[in-house]
Scaffold this active site. Sequence first.
Site, short mmCIF file in Angstrom:
data_model
loop_
_atom_site.label_atom_id
_atom_site.label_comp_id
_atom_site.label_asym_id
_atom_site.label_seq_id
_atom_site.Cartn_x
_atom_site.Cartn_y
_atom_site.Cartn_z
N PRO A 74 40.72 72.74 37.79
CA PRO A 74 39.78 71.77 38.26
C PRO A 74 39.52 71.69 39.76
CG PRO A 74 40.78 70.83 36.40
CD PRO A 74 41.43 71.97 36.76
N CYS A 75 38.44 71.64 40.13
CA CYS A 75 38.23 71.80 41.79
C CYS A 75 37.82 70.55 42.26
CB CYS A 75 37.36 72.92 42.01
SG CYS A 75 35.55 72.54 41.35
N GLN A 76 37.48 69.62 41.37
CA GLN A 76 36.92 68.40 42.09
C GLN A 76 37.85 67.79 43.15
OE1 GLN A 76 36.93 69.25 38.99
NE2 GLN A 76 35.31 68.75 37.58
#
Length: 195
Positions: A74-76
């Site tokens: 996940p890049c958030q």
Amino acid sequence: MNVLDLFSGIGGFSLGLERAGMRTVAFCEIDSYCRKVLAKHWPNVPCYDDVRTLTADRLHADGIRVDAICGGFPCQPFSVAGKRRGTADERHLWPEFARLIGECRPAWVVAENVPGIRSLAADGVLSDLEALGYACWPIVVGAAHAGAPHKRARAWFVAWNRDGEHAQAHRAVSGWAQSEPRGSGVCADTDGARE
């Protein structure tokens, strides 16, 4: 080469890796819609639903042998479009990725994230890989480098198990053996642009 595809989405990594001659032996994806897409296109490949509960023992019990692990975690936590809480963000799942690398001991690892990870967690990713016995090539490559009409830069961590049973063979792999991997530091920015 048998691939475990983590954070699989709708299978983009596996699509490319299979075109390169590899075989996806398992997926791990939490989103139910994505799991339906994976089941449609890979009906005989098991799909686990949560990286936090997946273990090497579970894979072994299911008869799955892993030579490579790939995934875009996940890049958030790192994206400039978000709050950039980095490792303090509950969606920071690199530690689970690293745990599975340590348990499975694959020959190869390919991890992907947004360029914003360079200033928030890249050193940790590289340190974790090095501590696990992996040499790593961190680079930033964008869609534009493949001919797309947009940049969409991504940070890539390509690592091989320098302590594993196949380490000598990996040193001879053409293209990768031409330069020394980086054990620590930040990713190179291939187009000179800032985050």
